[in-house]
Every structure is written in structure tokens, then in C-alpha cells.
Design a protein around this motif. Structure first.
Motif, PDB file in Angstrom:
ATOM      1  N   GLU A 169       0.765  -1.260   0.037  1.00 50.82           N
ATOM      2  CA  GLU A 169       0.135   0.169  -0.083  1.00 50.82           C
ATOM      3  C   GLU A 169       0.876   1.519  -0.064  1.00 50.82           C
ATOM      4  N   GLY A 186       2.030   1.661  -3.493  1.00 50.46           N
ATOM      5  CA  GLY A 186       1.255   1.973  -4.375  1.00 50.46           C
ATOM      6  C   GLY A 186       0.881   0.840  -5.366  1.00 50.46           C
ATOM      7  N   LYS A 228      -1.181  -1.902  -6.294  1.00 52.96           N
ATOM      8  CA  LYS A 228      -2.592  -2.518  -6.747  1.00 52.96           C
ATOM      9  C   LYS A 228      -2.881  -3.831  -6.441  1.00 52.96           C
ATOM     10  N   SER A 229      -1.987  -4.772  -6.985  1.00 53.66           N
ATOM     11  CA  SER A 229      -2.232  -6.081  -6.745  1.00 53.66           C
ATOM     12  C   SER A 229      -2.136  -6.637  -5.402  1.00 53.66           C
TER      13      SER A 229
END
Length: 70
Positions: free
Chosen positions: A60, A63, A65-66
Motif C-alpha cells: 500500500e 502504491g 494495486k495487486s
């Protein structure tokens, strides 16, 4: 994050190519070979993991996303 300094693009957001060029120049001055912006991202991820931060929170912070973990 960074603003361009060249007269053509003065005070506009610095793109990836400009950032890459800036990092390479600073690396040459510092005597660091094979430096690029992605190396900083990789180093950050490695340090977060080494310091025991939860991998999902580390992703997180970066950044990513997966949610797939390696």
C-alpha cells in the motif's frame, strides 16, 4: 513532485524521462553507477520488508494495486 528547470517546460511537472536524466546526472556526480528512479523504489520496498512491516501495508505504501504476494 519535481518541477522541470529547462526554459521550454519551466515550472511544469517533471516527467519520467526528465527525472531519469536528473537521477543519472546526480548518480554520476556521486560516483554511483547504474542508478535510475526505479532503484529507489526497489530499495524502499526492500527496507520496508527488512524492518518487519506487514507486506500488504508495504505494498500500500508503494502504491502497488495487486494483492498477490510473492
Amino acid at each position: 513532485m519535481f518541477l522541470a528547470q529547462d526554459p521550454k517546460n519551466k515550472r511544469q511537472r517533471l516527467g519520467y524521462k526528465g527525472l531519469h536524466k536528473m537521477v543519472r546526472k546526480l548518480g554520476a556526480v556521486a560516483g554511483v553507477e547504474d542508478i535510475n528512479p526505479h532503484r529507489f523504489r526497489h530499495t524502499f520496498g526492500t527496507e520496508v520488508t527488512r524492518r518487519g512491516v506487514d507486506p500488504l501495508f508495504g505494498k500500500e505504501l508503494m502504491g502497488i494495486k495487486s494483492v498477490q504476494l510473492r
